[in-house]
Design a protein around this motif. Structure first.
Motif, PDB file in Angstrom:
ATOM      1  N   GLY A 441       0.805  -1.215   0.000  1.00  0.00           N
ATOM      2  CA  GLY A 441       0.000   0.000   0.000  1.00  0.00           C
ATOM      3  C   GLY A 441       0.840   1.267   0.000  1.00  0.00           C
ATOM      4  N   PRO A 442       0.189   2.403  -0.226  1.00  0.00           N
ATOM      5  CA  PRO A 442       0.926   3.678  -0.215  1.00  0.00           C
ATOM      6  C   PRO A 442       1.504   4.014   1.155  1.00  0.00           C
ATOM      7  CG  PRO A 442      -1.465   4.032  -0.344  1.00  0.00           C
ATOM      8  CD  PRO A 442      -1.246   2.582  -0.530  1.00  0.00           C
ATOM      9  N   GLU A 443       0.884   3.479   2.216  1.00  0.00           N
ATOM     10  CA  GLU A 443       1.421   3.719   3.557  1.00  0.00           C
ATOM     11  C   GLU A 443       2.608   2.813   3.867  1.00  0.00           C
ATOM     12  OE1 GLU A 443      -1.573   2.552   2.982  1.00  0.00           O
ATOM     13  OE2 GLU A 443      -3.078   4.072   3.493  1.00  0.00           O
ATOM     14  N   ARG A 444       2.850   1.844   2.978  1.00  0.00           N
ATOM     15  CA  ARG A 444       3.933   0.871   3.151  1.00  0.00           C
ATOM     16  C   ARG A 444       3.811   0.167   4.505  1.00  0.00           C
ATOM     17  NH1 ARG A 444       9.476   3.677   1.563  1.00  0.00           N
ATOM     18  NH2 ARG A 444      10.190   1.550   1.986  1.00  0.00           N
ATOM     19  N   LEU A 445       2.602  -0.320   4.776  1.00  0.00           N
ATOM     20  CA  LEU A 445       2.366  -1.071   5.997  1.00  0.00           C
ATOM     21  C   LEU A 445       3.115  -2.394   5.947  1.00  0.00           C
ATOM     22  CD1 LEU A 445      -1.445  -0.433   6.511  1.00  0.00           C
ATOM     23  CD2 LEU A 445       0.475   0.729   7.596  1.00  0.00           C
ATOM     24  N   VAL A 446       3.639  -2.793   7.100  1.00  0.00           N
ATOM     25  CA  VAL A 446       4.487  -3.977   7.181  1.00  0.00           C
ATOM     26  C   VAL A 446       3.648  -5.202   7.512  1.00  0.00           C
ATOM     27  CG1 VAL A 446       6.408  -5.045   8.428  1.00  0.00           C
ATOM     28  CG2 VAL A 446       6.478  -2.606   7.859  1.00  0.00           C
ATOM     29  N   SER A 447       3.928  -6.294   6.820  1.00  0.00           N
ATOM     30  CA  SER A 447       3.336  -7.599   7.145  1.00  0.00           C
ATOM     31  C   SER A 447       4.435  -8.641   7.044  1.00  0.00           C
ATOM     32  CB  SER A 447       2.178  -7.923   6.204  1.00  0.00           C
ATOM     33  OG  SER A 447       2.640  -7.971   4.863  1.00  0.00           O
ATOM     34  N   ALA A 448       4.133  -9.843   7.517  1.00  0.00           N
ATOM     35  CA  ALA A 448       5.139 -10.914   7.521  1.00  0.00           C
ATOM     36  C   ALA A 448       4.498 -12.205   7.055  1.00  0.00           C
ATOM     37  CB  ALA A 448       5.709 -11.095   8.919  1.00  0.00           C
ATOM     38  N   LEU A 449       5.278 -12.994   6.354  1.00  0.00           N
ATOM     39  CA  LEU A 449       4.863 -14.334   5.991  1.00  0.00           C
ATOM     40  C   LEU A 449       6.094 -15.214   5.963  1.00  0.00           C
ATOM     41  CD1 LEU A 449       4.336 -14.583   2.165  1.00  0.00           C
ATOM     42  CD2 LEU A 449       4.827 -12.403   3.220  1.00  0.00           C
ATOM     43  N   SER A 450       5.860 -16.511   6.108  1.00  0.00           N
ATOM     44  CA  SER A 450       6.975 -17.454   6.149  1.00  0.00           C
ATOM     45  C   SER A 450       6.883 -18.398   4.965  1.00  0.00           C
ATOM     46  CB  SER A 450       6.971 -18.249   7.454  1.00  0.00           C
ATOM     47  OG  SER A 450       5.813 -19.069   7.520  1.00  0.00           O
ATOM     48  N   ALA A 451       7.996 -19.126   4.744  1.00  0.00           N
ATOM     49  CA  ALA A 451       8.031 -20.068   3.645  1.00  0.00           C
ATOM     50  C   ALA A 451       8.886 -21.256   4.043  1.00  0.00           C
ATOM     51  CB  ALA A 451       8.577 -19.403   2.387  1.00  0.00           C
ATOM     52  N   ASP A 452       8.558 -22.388   3.453  1.00  0.00           N
ATOM     53  CA  ASP A 452       9.318 -23.618   3.643  1.00  0.00           C
ATOM     54  C   ASP A 452      10.071 -23.868   2.344  1.00  0.00           C
ATOM     55  OD1 ASP A 452      10.281 -26.215   3.900  1.00  0.00           O
ATOM     56  OD2 ASP A 452       8.554 -26.896   5.066  1.00  0.00           O
ATOM     57  N   LEU A 453      11.384 -23.581   2.340  1.00  0.00           N
ATOM     58  CA  LEU A 453      12.162 -23.694   1.106  1.00  0.00           C
ATOM     59  C   LEU A 453      12.225 -25.133   0.614  1.00  0.00           C
ATOM     60  CD1 LEU A 453      13.967 -22.317  -0.992  1.00  0.00           C
ATOM     61  CD2 LEU A 453      15.917 -22.714   0.530  1.00  0.00           C
ATOM     62  N   GLU A 454      12.272 -26.073   1.535  1.00  0.00           N
ATOM     63  CA  GLU A 454      12.325 -27.485   1.133  1.00  0.00           C
ATOM     64  C   GLU A 454      11.082 -27.862   0.341  1.00  0.00           C
ATOM     65  OE1 GLU A 454      13.496 -31.733   3.201  1.00  0.00           O
ATOM     66  OE2 GLU A 454      12.398 -30.250   4.392  1.00  0.00           O
TER      67      GLU A 454
END
Length: 846
Positions: A441-454
């Motif tokens: 967004g224009p406010e550059r709100l921060v969110s987080a997500l994870s990933a399993d590379l394997e």
């Protein structure tokens, strides 16, 4: 710099030695300003001179060749600064070594403060040209003499004749401007340059010496006197080589003061201005055509500096510049070398003092010609800001990877495009939990997500292969338990965004996982995802049951906690009943296996059949482990068994430290009485100092007194049984035949055991007691560490007081004779007992 660290260490040492008596002065602004004028090397040399006696008279001490001299600028400043710093204490001198250097653009960029809010200090441009000049000036003498060099009295002309005559002459120009040519006569050379001289001599020889050729060169050149006046560092008259130029003379005089002009240096000859030199042409363009040669009597005049402008920020040469023909912003940017690649000229700013003596600001767009053509005024400061550090269309890869950095983003880019293989990661990387920080967004709100590379590599079309977006930051962790340093900034950003409608999105996992802590909450996050974030279960985890604490706000009025029982093993296997969806603020606690402990061990050495380290279970006794070690040998001296425990050693160290502090306090009290003290107080002070020294060197052992004979005779007796703890040590010596006498006796030593000989007899064999002995407080230390004191007189009665092999008799110091401080009596006993234990342990080890 190494020299700076060396002087710091010396200063700290001196300060610690004299801080109780020396009264140092405060650093004045004038002293600080004087020191700031010096270079770091000069500053260290000045302070080093103060530490080595302070040679403040400006005279060099004799040095062996080769010698290193201060720069001409630094010689004068260093002497005056050295004189001004006399009398400062070591602490103040140490502070002066920390004088900050002018900031660079990199410093401004690294600061957390906004660029325009920083203190941007600019140095005047060009004056450091003269900083590397030696105190003695010797111009080059092995360079060709230019054809236009004017001859004068004192010059030497080398003439070589060959052909009909072969001769060589060195002819000096006399005061009347002639040279005396042998066999030819005087020749007038006044006013001739070197080229004209050669032509005249060639014609002269051709006319007077038929059949002879001639070669003409210059030998030693005359010295000339010139004057350097105005804003020179050391104005005055100077004798220089006849080949010297304006800049040579400036170097000899130490250079130009910072209030002197570099752009309008004037050469005057016989009262007339014959040349003006602009040193900016030399410094910026390398142009030396204005640097003409000097003639006798020339005067170099340095006027005061003219109009100036400061150019700071992200230009190639930020500095304060003197103006000459520059009229616009474009002209001064050209002086400063132009913009750096990371400059952002569109948001430049010009600071200007108005006609009403008020500071104002003018915003300039220097990416447009209209901004560059802005007229400048003296005193202006032009500031060029940097581009923003954040990237718009890149993806950053960070932490435990082989090639961290920012990579190009493109439409449809996925995680495996950024990390194609686990071989791109460092060893021991956690490939099952990658954390992605995302701004939206224009406010550059921060969110987080994870990933399993394997999973992403195995199933590239699945949702595990996350679709990346611009400005994503992908973090790869290792398997170490500490991830908070990386995760904490992300959690703080999420916390700042939290509201009553959208709470702080976090979840927590603790207990027996490899990386416990708080992690960002993700939509659709399950129990297995949180365990994956914690780097999976540790080997000590109880896999059948865990506790999930859920914190919920009820009807907007209160918060309550609900506990849910979870089967971690089933959750990791994908059981939907166990692998439930998580809520914000959930906390999962993984329990530890029952009776899970690190392997417990005890070490048994000495007279057992199989010495070594033995593992044991809780509630095991010492007797049972001795039995497992094959029992004791026939040479075992059970009364002298030494049992050590780590917890007791730590407790002894704490007690030693406490006693040390109390005795230091007592000695401080005695020190207040020392001025008018009687002999008794002085004796107490001396004895206390010796006691404190012994206490500081005392070594804690952690010895526990046990009756090893009774324990092995009745291994099932709970009163004598010793329950083991991790790190316990048992040392069983062989048979002992000596009795030791310590303390206030004439000759402390060990004696061969004599059956029936009492303590008096052993003390007599050690020469008897000293006058400082506490006769009634003497005691007996058994070989197992037990202490016995007399009840009826200091010798006592009863079998417990009989001297046995391995015993130690201690005669302590009578502290009553030197002090009324009762604590000291107990301390002497502590010291003796520790010494006995250490000696026993060392004896067994040897």
């Amino acid at each position: 710099m190494p020299i700076m660290n060396y002087y710091k260490s010396i200063l700290l040492t001196i300060f610690c030695l004299i801080c109780s008596t020396a009264v140092s002065q405060n650093i004045s602004e004038a002293q600080l300003e004087a020191l700031q004028r010096l270079t770091p090397e000069e500053r260290e040399a000045v302070i080093g001179s103060l530490l080595n006696g302070g040679n403040v008279d400006g005279q060099d001490k004799p040095l062996a060749f080769p010698r290193v001299v201060l720069p001409a600028k630094g010689e004068e400043d260093a002497i005056s600064t050295l004189q001004s710093l006399q009398g400062l204490g070591p602490l103040e001198l140490l502070e002066l070594l920390e004088v900050e250097e002018p900031q660079t653009p990199e410093d401004w960029l690294a600061s957390d403060i906004s660029f325009y809010m920083q203190d941007i200090v600019l140095e005047p441009f060009g004056y450091n040209l003269f900083e590397g000049v030696p105190t003695t000036f010797a111009p080059a003498t092995d360079i060709p003499v230019p054809p236009r060099y004017l001859l004068g009295p004192g010059d030497t002309v080398e003439i070589q004749l060959f052909g009909k005559e072969n001769r060589q002459y060195s002819l000096v120009v006399t005061r009347d401007g002639t040279i005396n040519f042998p066999n030819v006569g005087p020749l007038n050379v006044m006013g001739l340059n070197f080229q004209e001289l050669k032509e005249r001599i060639l014609d002269y020889v051709a006319e007077k010496l038929l059949g002879t050729s001639v070669s003409v060169t210059m030998g030693a050149l005359r010295s000339i006197q010139v004057f350097v006046l105005g804003e020179a560092r050391r104005p005055g008259a100077y004798t220089v080589s006849g080949l010297s130029t304006i800049t040579n003379a400036l170097f000899v005089s130490g250079g130009v003061k910072e209030i002197g002009s570099l752009r309008n240096i004037q050469l005057k000859r016989k009262g007339k201005l014959v040349q003006t030199i602009d040193l900016y042409d030399l410094l910026i363009n390398g142009d030396t055509k204005q640097d003409v040669r000097l003639q006798p009597g020339d005067a170099i005049f340095i006027p005061t500096i003219g109009s100036t402008i400061g150019v700071g920020g992200f230009v190639k040469r930020p500095a304060v510049y003197e103006l000459k023909n520059e009229k616009t912003v474009a002209d001064v940017v050209r002086l400063a070398g132009g913009f750096r690649p990371d400059a952002f000229p569109k948001f430049s700013r010009l600071e200007r003092i108005s006609d009403h003596f008020e500071r104002g600001y003018i915003n300039l767009d220097l990416s447009e010609s209209s901004g560059l053509q802005t007229t400048i005024k003296t005193g202006d400061i032009l500031l060029i800001p940097p581009i923003l550090e954040h990237y718009i269309s890149g993806v950053r890869l960070a932490r435990h990877v082989l090639r961290p950095g920012v990579f190009e983003w493109y439409e449809g880019m996925r995680l495996t495009d950024l990390i194609p293989s686990p071989s791109d990661l460092r060893p021991q990387a956690d490939i099952n939990y990658l954390l992605i920080r995302r701004e939206t967004g224009p406010e550059r709100l921060v969110s987080a997500l994870s990933a399993d590379l394997e999973m992403a590599i195995e199933y590239p079309e699945s949702s595990d292969n996350v679709l990346l977006q611009p400005r994503d930051v992908v973090t790869v962790f290792n398997l170490s338990p500490n991830r908070s340093e990386t995760i904490q900034p992300l959690l703080e950003a999420l916390h700042l965004q939290a509201t009553s409608q959208k709470p702080f999105e976090k979840v927590t996992i603790g207990g027996r996982v490899r990386a416990p802590g708080t992690y960002p909450y993700e939509q659709g996050m399950r129990v297995s995802d949180l365990i994956r974030a914690g780097a999976n279960l540790s080997e000590a985890a109880y896999r059948l049951n865990a506790e999930l604490a859920r914190h919920e706000v009820v009807e907007g009025t209160k918060r309550q906690t609900r506990v849910i029982q979870i089967n971690p093993e089933a959750a990791l296997a994908g059981d939907p009943d166990a692998d439930i969806l998580l809520h914000v603020n959930d906390s999962l606690m993984i329990r530890e296996l029952q009776e899970w402990r690190d392997q417990l061990s005890v070490e048994i050495t000495g007279e057992v059949r199989f010495p070594g380290k033995y593992s044991f279970n809780p509630n095991d006794t010492l007797a049972s482990v001795i039995e497992r070690a094959g029992g004791v040998t026939e040479q075992a001296f059970l009364r002298g068994g030494i049992f050590l425990r780590e917890q007791l050693r730590e407790r002894e160290e704490e007690q030693i430290e406490l006693l040390t502090q109390r005795i230091e306090s007592d000695l401080a009290s005695l020190a207040l009485q020392a001025a008018n003290a009687d002999m008794q107080v002085q004796q107490a002070q001396s004895a206390g100092g010796a006691l404190l020294s012994k206490l500081r060197s005392a070594q804690a052992t952690g010895r526990l007194v046990i009756d090893l004979q009774a324990m092995l005779a009745n291994p099932d007796d709970p009163d004598s049984a010793v329950l083991l703890k991790e790190g316990d040590q048992l040392m069983i010596p062989d048979v002992s035949q000596e009795v030791t006498v310590l303390g206030e006796v004439q000759f402390p030593t060990s004696h061969l055991y004599v059956k029936g000989l009492d303590r008096n007899g052993y003390i007599d064999r050690s020469g008897g007691m000293t006058i400082n002995a506490a006769e009634k407080q003497a005691y007996l230390v058994r070989s197992n560490g037990a202490v016995f004191t007399g009840r009826s007189g200091w010798f006592g009665r009863g079998d417990s007081m009989n001297v046995q092999p391995g015993d130690t008799i201690v005669v302590p110091l009578d502290t009553q004779k030197v002090s009324r401080l009762q604590l000291w009596t107990g301390v002497t006993g502590v010291i003796y007992n520790l010494a006995i234990a250490v000696a026993a342990v060392n004896g067994l080890n040897n």
